[in-house]
Design a protein around this motif. Structure first.
Motif, PDB file in Angstrom:
ATOM      1  N   LEU A   6      48.353 -71.556  12.202  1.00 13.38           N
ATOM      2  CA  LEU A   6      48.814 -72.258  10.999  1.00 13.38           C
ATOM      3  C   LEU A   6      50.277 -71.968  10.741  1.00 13.38           C
ATOM      4  O   LEU A   6      50.767 -70.885  11.039  1.00 13.38           O
ATOM      5  CB  LEU A   6      48.002 -71.794   9.782  1.00 13.38           C
ATOM      6  CG  LEU A   6      46.518 -72.142   9.776  1.00 13.38           C
ATOM      7  CD1 LEU A   6      45.849 -71.568   8.531  1.00 13.38           C
ATOM      8  CD2 LEU A   6      46.318 -73.648   9.851  1.00 13.38           C
ATOM      9  N   THR A   7      50.984 -72.944  10.151  1.00 10.36           N
ATOM     10  CA  THR A   7      52.370 -72.732   9.726  1.00 10.36           C
ATOM     11  C   THR A   7      52.659 -73.647   8.547  1.00 10.36           C
ATOM     12  O   THR A   7      52.013 -74.702   8.400  1.00 10.36           O
ATOM     13  CB  THR A   7      53.363 -73.033  10.867  1.00 10.36           C
ATOM     14  OG1 THR A   7      54.698 -72.822  10.363  1.00 10.36           O
ATOM     15  CG2 THR A   7      53.241 -74.472  11.376  1.00 10.36           C
ATOM     16  N   ARG A   8      53.649 -73.240   7.704  1.00 14.50           N
ATOM     17  CA  ARG A   8      54.116 -74.145   6.645  1.00 14.50           C
ATOM     18  C   ARG A   8      55.197 -75.077   7.165  1.00 14.50           C
ATOM     19  O   ARG A   8      55.625 -75.981   6.462  1.00 14.50           O
ATOM     20  CB  ARG A   8      54.625 -73.330   5.457  1.00 14.50           C
ATOM     21  CG  ARG A   8      53.507 -72.599   4.716  1.00 14.50           C
ATOM     22  CD  ARG A   8      53.982 -71.985   3.417  1.00 14.50           C
ATOM     23  NE  ARG A   8      55.024 -71.002   3.627  1.00 14.50           N
ATOM     24  CZ  ARG A   8      56.300 -71.189   3.367  1.00 14.50           C
ATOM     25  NH1 ARG A   8      56.732 -72.321   2.858  1.00 14.50           N
ATOM     26  NH2 ARG A   8      57.178 -70.241   3.599  1.00 14.50           N
ATOM     27  N   SER A   9      55.703 -74.836   8.386  1.00 10.34           N
ATOM     28  CA  SER A   9      56.765 -75.687   8.934  1.00 10.34           C
ATOM     29  C   SER A   9      56.223 -77.068   9.277  1.00 10.34           C
ATOM     30  O   SER A   9      55.093 -77.204   9.748  1.00 10.34           O
ATOM     31  CB  SER A   9      57.363 -75.050  10.187  1.00 10.34           C
ATOM     32  OG  SER A   9      57.969 -73.817   9.858  1.00 10.34           O
ATOM     33  N   VAL A  10      57.074 -78.072   9.017  1.00  9.67           N
ATOM     34  CA  VAL A  10      56.713 -79.472   9.289  1.00  9.67           C
ATOM     35  C   VAL A  10      57.961 -80.149   9.836  1.00  9.67           C
ATOM     36  O   VAL A  10      59.056 -79.946   9.306  1.00  9.67           O
ATOM     37  CB  VAL A  10      56.301 -80.184   7.970  1.00  9.67           C
ATOM     38  CG1 VAL A  10      56.172 -81.679   8.178  1.00  9.67           C
ATOM     39  CG2 VAL A  10      55.012 -79.609   7.431  1.00  9.67           C
ATOM     40  N   VAL A  11      57.841 -80.942  10.898  1.00  7.30           N
ATOM     41  CA  VAL A  11      58.985 -81.707  11.407  1.00  7.30           C
ATOM     42  C   VAL A  11      58.565 -83.167  11.485  1.00  7.30           C
ATOM     43  O   VAL A  11      57.622 -83.500  12.214  1.00  7.30           O
ATOM     44  CB  VAL A  11      59.444 -81.197  12.789  1.00  7.30           C
ATOM     45  CG1 VAL A  11      60.649 -82.005  13.270  1.00  7.30           C
ATOM     46  CG2 VAL A  11      59.794 -79.713  12.715  1.00  7.30           C
ATOM     47  N   LYS A  12      59.243 -83.997  10.690  1.00  5.93           N
ATOM     48  CA  LYS A  12      58.924 -85.428  10.686  1.00  5.93           C
ATOM     49  C   LYS A  12      60.172 -86.223  11.054  1.00  5.93           C
ATOM     50  O   LYS A  12      61.238 -85.657  11.288  1.00  5.93           O
ATOM     51  CB  LYS A  12      58.405 -85.840   9.310  1.00  5.93           C
ATOM     52  CG  LYS A  12      57.068 -85.186   8.967  1.00  5.93           C
ATOM     53  CD  LYS A  12      56.339 -85.965   7.902  1.00  5.93           C
ATOM     54  CE  LYS A  12      54.955 -85.370   7.673  1.00  5.93           C
ATOM     55  NZ  LYS A  12      54.169 -86.184   6.745  1.00  5.93           N
ATOM     56  N   ARG A  13      60.031 -87.553  11.096  1.00  6.27           N
ATOM     57  CA  ARG A  13      61.135 -88.401  11.542  1.00  6.27           C
ATOM     58  C   ARG A  13      62.375 -88.223  10.674  1.00  6.27           C
ATOM     59  O   ARG A  13      63.496 -88.214  11.169  1.00  6.27           O
ATOM     60  CB  ARG A  13      60.703 -89.879  11.520  1.00  6.27           C
ATOM     61  CG  ARG A  13      61.754 -90.823  12.079  1.00  6.27           C
ATOM     62  CD  ARG A  13      61.495 -92.271  11.690  1.00  6.27           C
ATOM     63  NE  ARG A  13      61.605 -92.504  10.244  1.00  6.27           N
ATOM     64  CZ  ARG A  13      62.749 -92.630   9.581  1.00  6.27           C
ATOM     65  NH1 ARG A  13      63.892 -92.551  10.220  1.00  6.27           N
ATOM     66  NH2 ARG A  13      62.759 -92.841   8.272  1.00  6.27           N
ATOM     67  N   ASN A  14      62.183 -88.109   9.352  1.00  4.16           N
ATOM     68  CA  ASN A  14      63.371 -88.068   8.489  1.00  4.16           C
ATOM     69  C   ASN A  14      63.436 -86.830   7.594  1.00  4.16           C
ATOM     70  O   ASN A  14      64.248 -86.792   6.682  1.00  4.16           O
ATOM     71  CB  ASN A  14      63.481 -89.352   7.666  1.00  4.16           C
ATOM     72  CG  ASN A  14      62.478 -89.378   6.543  1.00  4.16           C
ATOM     73  OD1 ASN A  14      61.531 -88.593   6.537  1.00  4.16           O
ATOM     74  ND2 ASN A  14      62.689 -90.266   5.595  1.00  4.16           N
ATOM     75  N   HIS A  15      62.583 -85.852   7.827  1.00  3.07           N
ATOM     76  CA  HIS A  15      62.746 -84.573   7.123  1.00  3.07           C
ATOM     77  C   HIS A  15      61.991 -83.477   7.865  1.00  3.07           C
ATOM     78  O   HIS A  15      61.118 -83.763   8.695  1.00  3.07           O
ATOM     79  CB  HIS A  15      62.267 -84.661   5.660  1.00  3.07           C
ATOM     80  CG  HIS A  15      60.802 -84.866   5.462  1.00  3.07           C
ATOM     81  ND1 HIS A  15      60.227 -86.107   5.272  1.00  3.07           N
ATOM     82  CD2 HIS A  15      59.768 -83.984   5.422  1.00  3.07           C
ATOM     83  CE1 HIS A  15      58.926 -85.974   5.103  1.00  3.07           C
ATOM     84  NE2 HIS A  15      58.615 -84.686   5.196  1.00  3.07           N
ATOM     85  N   ALA A  16      62.384 -82.246   7.552  1.00  2.00           N
ATOM     86  CA  ALA A  16      61.699 -81.087   8.140  1.00  2.00           C
ATOM     87  C   ALA A  16      61.716 -79.949   7.133  1.00  2.00           C
ATOM     88  O   ALA A  16      62.667 -79.800   6.353  1.00  2.00           O
ATOM     89  CB  ALA A  16      62.379 -80.657   9.433  1.00  2.00           C
ATOM     90  N   VAL A  17      60.644 -79.178   7.149  1.00  2.00           N
ATOM     91  CA  VAL A  17      60.591 -77.897   6.425  1.00  2.00           C
ATOM     92  C   VAL A  17      60.427 -76.839   7.500  1.00  2.00           C
ATOM     93  O   VAL A  17      59.488 -76.912   8.304  1.00  2.00           O
ATOM     94  CB  VAL A  17      59.382 -77.852   5.458  1.00  2.00           C
ATOM     95  CG1 VAL A  17      59.263 -76.473   4.821  1.00  2.00           C
ATOM     96  CG2 VAL A  17      59.499 -78.947   4.401  1.00  2.00           C
ATOM     97  N   ILE A  18      61.357 -75.899   7.561  1.00  2.00           N
ATOM     98  CA  ILE A  18      61.276 -74.854   8.580  1.00  2.00           C
ATOM     99  C   ILE A  18      61.119 -73.520   7.857  1.00  2.00           C
ATOM    100  O   ILE A  18      62.044 -73.072   7.163  1.00  2.00           O
ATOM    101  CB  ILE A  18      62.544 -74.827   9.473  1.00  2.00           C
ATOM    102  CG1 ILE A  18      62.817 -76.213  10.095  1.00  2.00           C
ATOM    103  CG2 ILE A  18      62.410 -73.746  10.540  1.00  2.00           C
ATOM    104  CD1 ILE A  18      61.815 -76.672  11.132  1.00  2.00           C
ATOM    105  N   SER A  19      59.952 -72.915   7.987  1.00  2.00           N
ATOM    106  CA  SER A  19      59.736 -71.595   7.382  1.00  2.00           C
ATOM    107  C   SER A  19      59.930 -70.539   8.476  1.00  2.00           C
ATOM    108  O   SER A  19      59.718 -70.829   9.662  1.00  2.00           O
ATOM    109  CB  SER A  19      58.355 -71.507   6.741  1.00  2.00           C
ATOM    110  OG  SER A  19      57.360 -71.551   7.714  1.00  2.00           O
TER     111      SER A  19
END
Ligand code: UGY
Ligand code: MN
Length: 246
Positions: A6-19
């Motif tokens: 599991l991770t809180r990081s998300v990478v999408k086409r127009n935004h990303a959250v990097i923990s």
């Protein structure tokens, strides 16, 4: 027990959250005896680069800016920064802006010093000189309230001058403070949280965010934030500015 799938990081086409839980280190030529995490880069579709550098006691960064200008900010610790003939010890909250075509060295760190960098390919404007080297201290930058809301304060670290094509600002939200509207704009952002926590809306998704997390927002990624918890939420962010919308 933590579950490593599991991770809180998300990478999408127009935004990303990097923990920080997803960090994998990069080796960057000239940046020695330090850990480098490239958090935002053109490889994800961005037009900026954002890195986090953690220096060992003998860490040393040496380089010359080429197409990209660099902005360094001390998140924690201290080190010496030398750009051209200017040299100074930088501590938490202090920063240096390095325009194109300048040699720099960062050395003599306290072990564990963390530096944030923003990189942007510089777009020169006819009739304007390339900006100068700037050494600064966020503690000396006023933080007027934002859009008339005393719960929000914005510090603008670089001069409001057309020769600059990037802005770096520190945004402070008191608990419960929130952006007054869902922003929908052409400018791109990279940011890292220096303190606190809250919930960020990026397009149609809502993400819990806290100190140490980074976010990339592509142009027109819709954005809104509310601060939660007992202390103000603070992030430092990049924004491209001042150029003709081709
Ligand atoms: O400057 C900005 O666009 C800023 N208000 N955006 C943001 O914090 N997401
Ligand atoms: Mn914005």
């Amino acid at each position: 027990m933590e579950i490593s799938a599991l991770t809180r990081s998300v990478v999408k086409r127009n935004h990303a959250v990097i923990s920080p839980d997803g960090y994998i280190n990069s080796r960057v030529p000239g940046w020695d005896n330090c850990t480098v995490n490239v958090i935002i880069n053109e490889q994800m579709g961005a037009n900026l680069c954002q890195t986090l550098i953690t220096m060992n006691w003998d860490g040393k960064l040496v380089g010359t800016t080429k197409a990209s200008q660099l902005f360094f900010y001390v998140i924690s610790g201290r080190c010496r920064a030398t750009v051209g003939t200017q040299s100074d010890m930088l501590t938490t909250g202090q920063f240096v802006y390095i325009p194109i075509g300048k040699s720099y060295t960062f050395d003599k760190p306290e072990a564990g010093t963390q530096l944030l960098t923003f990189h942007k390919v510089y777009e020169k404007l006819d009739g304007y000189d390339v900006p100068p080297v700037i050494f600064g201290d966020a503690a000396n930058v006023a933080g007027p309230m934002y859009m008339g809301d005393p719960a929000l304060r914005l510090q603008v670290l670089l001069p409001d001058d057309l020769s600059f094509d990037m802005a770096v600002n520190i945004f402070t939200y008191d608990p419960g403070g929130h952006l007054p509207l869902v922003e929908t704009h052409i400018m791109e952002h990279g940011l890292i949280y220096l303190q606190g926590q809250g919930v960020y809306r990026l397009d149609q998704d809502w993400y819990p965010i806290k100190k140490g997390d980074s976010i990339w927002m592509a142009p027109y990624c819709q954005q809104w934030f509310t601060a939660m918890g007992k202390e103000p939420a603070v992030y430092i962010y990049y924004k491209n500015v001042n150029r003709f919308p081709t």
